[in-house]
Design an enzyme around this catalytic site. Structure first.
Site, PDB file in Angstrom:
ATOM      1  N   HIS A   1     -45.006  -2.137   8.409  1.00 57.61           N
ATOM      2  CA  HIS A   1     -43.473  -2.347   7.686  1.00 57.61           C
ATOM      3  C   HIS A   1     -42.896  -1.240   7.535  1.00 57.61           C
ATOM      4  CE1 HIS A   1     -41.226  -3.826   4.677  1.00 57.61           C
ATOM      5  NE2 HIS A   1     -41.547  -5.102   4.752  1.00 57.61           N
TER       6      HIS A   1
ATOM      7  N   HIS B   1     -37.234  -1.997 -11.075  1.00 59.27           N
ATOM      8  CA  HIS B   1     -38.504  -1.267 -10.959  1.00 59.27           C
ATOM      9  C   HIS B   1     -38.142   0.331 -11.202  1.00 59.27           C
ATOM     10  CE1 HIS B   1     -39.076  -5.090  -8.328  1.00 59.27           C
ATOM     11  NE2 HIS B   1     -39.545  -5.487  -9.936  1.00 59.27           N
TER      12      HIS B   1
ATOM     13  N   HIS C   1     -44.830  -2.567  -8.036  1.00 58.30           N
ATOM     14  CA  HIS C   1     -44.208  -3.804  -7.586  1.00 58.30           C
ATOM     15  C   HIS C   1     -44.309  -4.241  -6.501  1.00 58.30           C
ATOM     16  CE1 HIS C   1     -41.297  -0.307  -6.916  1.00 58.30           C
ATOM     17  NE2 HIS C   1     -40.838  -1.305  -5.779  1.00 58.30           N
TER      18      HIS C   1
ATOM     19  N   HIS D   1     -46.047  -1.316  -4.005  1.00 53.24           N
ATOM     20  CA  HIS D   1     -45.532   0.162  -3.964  1.00 53.24           C
ATOM     21  C   HIS D   1     -45.399   0.527  -5.268  1.00 53.24           C
ATOM     22  CE1 HIS D   1     -42.843   3.047  -2.275  1.00 53.24           C
ATOM     23  NE2 HIS D   1     -41.658   2.637  -2.679  1.00 53.24           N
TER      24      HIS D   1
ATOM     25  N   GLU E   1     -35.468   1.540  -8.511  1.00 49.65           N
ATOM     26  CA  GLU E   1     -34.964   0.539  -7.678  1.00 49.65           C
ATOM     27  C   GLU E   1     -34.148  -0.655  -8.545  1.00 49.65           C
ATOM     28  OE1 GLU E   1     -37.916  -0.810  -4.761  1.00 49.65           O
ATOM     29  OE2 GLU E   1     -38.707   1.238  -4.552  1.00 49.65           O
TER      30      GLU E   1
END
Length: 443
Positions: A292, A365, A371, A335, A341
């Protein structure tokens, strides 16, 4: 309304004059003894005079009356629009807000400025280093007044309802799934056409720019040609009853009166301009083998800090695209981040949290707060048959990411009454899949 015209390109050196006054731009110099049509020359500087040419930003405006002709500024009160980052205690929890409520016209008339509310932020306007995230909800147009920000740039993200933004440089129509940047010091007024809502990212002291592409090469992400700047348009209008100019200065609002429209610029030239961009034009770069890729590949605009590779703020989007990665958990991974964020949703359903995260709401977050996908997303992803699939069709989520550790305001935590206090529960049912007697083979 007639179809608006625009100039194309990012950070270009533009020149524009209202066709009603051909030849309004002086030839061969910026400040002649007498300007064409008896106009006043006025420079708007977006950088220090001595900045390198590559980062020097300024425009010359040729206007009927100069901006300096106004009565003294006086304090202007607007509740819940603030830069007080210590008004409540810090809270590291994951936060999610339900869609922010738009007042009905029958209840309260609210324009773009009176509808601004500060959700979170960090930094200091005096030292010109920081950011703020605001929500706007409005139901009526600004009339007889305009706004400008002495503290920094405003990146406006409409979520519901079109914005017709009149600036000193001309008019911009901004629709949901488009963004607009009005840079520091530029005066503007907003016309709306019903119940309207969106997000604003404010950066202090630096300007947005296109991210470096590195090994991506010369093309990709947001292409410069797709950024649009308005053409010159003016109104020669006196306002005997008074026109209000609202300024945001050192985190507070001030208002001054004058008897003429500020949108009296007949011609202009320069590289310091407002602009808009359609998010549908973003050229998506994505993983085509395995794993990813980091969300930085979806960066539209960045406001750089003095540390190489570290942004005061990035504007990132998650547009429709193909997912084809083999042997891979395809949704965003779990993460913990040294950055903050904030996410918003313009339309559709975000892939990692299809329930609860709604258009017109948001989530935060904070630095090092964990999260990731909710339970349903995780279980679906680990059992999915990995075939090429469309991701995020009909959806546009975005992220304001910052290296600063942001504080949430009292309005964001309490007054707005939109904070989802059950957000943590979307991860509570995550269960252990660990089995020391069995090594799972990736599908």
């Amino acid at each position: 309304m007639d179809k608006l015209k625009y100039l194309s390109g990012f950070d270009n050196e533009f020149a524009s004059e209202d066709p009603r006054c051909p030849g309004a731009l002086p030839e061969g110099q910026n400040s002649p003894q007498v300007c064409p049509y008896g106009l006043y020359a006025e420079q708007l500087s977006g950088s220090a005079f001595t900045c390198p040419r590559s980062s020097n930003k300024r425009s010359w405006l040729y206007r009927i009356l100069p901006s300096v002709r106004h009565k003294p500024f006086v304090a202007y009160e607007l509740e819940n629009f603030t830069d007080k980052w210590d008004e409540v205690e810090p809270d590291p929890n994951q936060m999610r807000w339900k869609p922010f409520e738009i007042p009905k016209t029958t209840e309260k008339k609210q324009d773009f400025v009176s509808g601004l509310r500060t959700l979170c932020g960090a930094g200091d306007t005096r030292s010109r280093n920081g950011i703020a995230i605001h929500i706007y909800t409005c139901n009526t147009s600004m009339t007889g007044r305009c706004f400008y920000n002495s503290d920094g740039d405003l990146l406006i993200v409409p979520q519901q309802g079109n914005l017709l933004i009149t600036t000193e440089f001309g008019k911009i129509l901004v629709e949901p799934n488009e963004i607009c940047v009005v840079q520091q010091g530029m005066r503007f007024s907003v016309e709306v056409f019903g119940e309207t809502r969106g997000y604003v990212l404010e950066v202090y002291g630096v300007h947005f720019e296109l991210p470096d592409l590195g090994p991506i090469g010369a093309n990709g992400l947001a292409n410069p040609r797709d950024f649009l700047t308005p053409v010159a348009w003016y109104e020669d209008r006196t306002v005997p009853s008074g026109y209000t100019v609202i300024s945001k200065y050192q985190g507070k609002l001030f208002a001054a009166q004058q008897d003429f429209s500020p949108f009296n610029v007949v011609a202009w030239h320069g590289n310091y301009v407002p602009y808009k961009y359609n998010l549908d034009n973003f050229m998506v770069i994505n993983c085509v083998a395995f794993d990813h890729a980091d969300p930085s590949i979806f960066t539209v605009l960045t406001a750089k800090s003095l540390r190489p590779g570290v942004a005061i703020a990035d504007f990132v989007i998650f547009p429709p695209r193909w997912g084809v990665a083999d042997h891979t958990f395809r949704p965003p991974y779990y993460h913990r981040n040294c950055m903050s964020e904030f996410m918003g949703l313009i339309k559709g359903r975000y892939e990692a949290k299809e329930e609860g995260f709604q258009p017109g709401g948001g989530s935060l977050h904070s630095v090092m707060t964990p999260h990731g996908p909710d339970v349903d997303c995780f279980e679906k992803a680990i059992n999915a048959k990995l075939e090429p699939e469309r991701v995020a069709d009909g959806t546009m989520a975005f992220m304001f990411e910052s290296s600063l550790s942001m504080s949430v305001t009292r309005w964001g935590l309490q007054t707005c009454n939109r904070l989802d206090k059950n957000y943590y529960q979307c991860w509570e049912s995550l269960r252990s899949h660990f089995n020391p007697a069995e090594k799972t083979i990736s599908k």
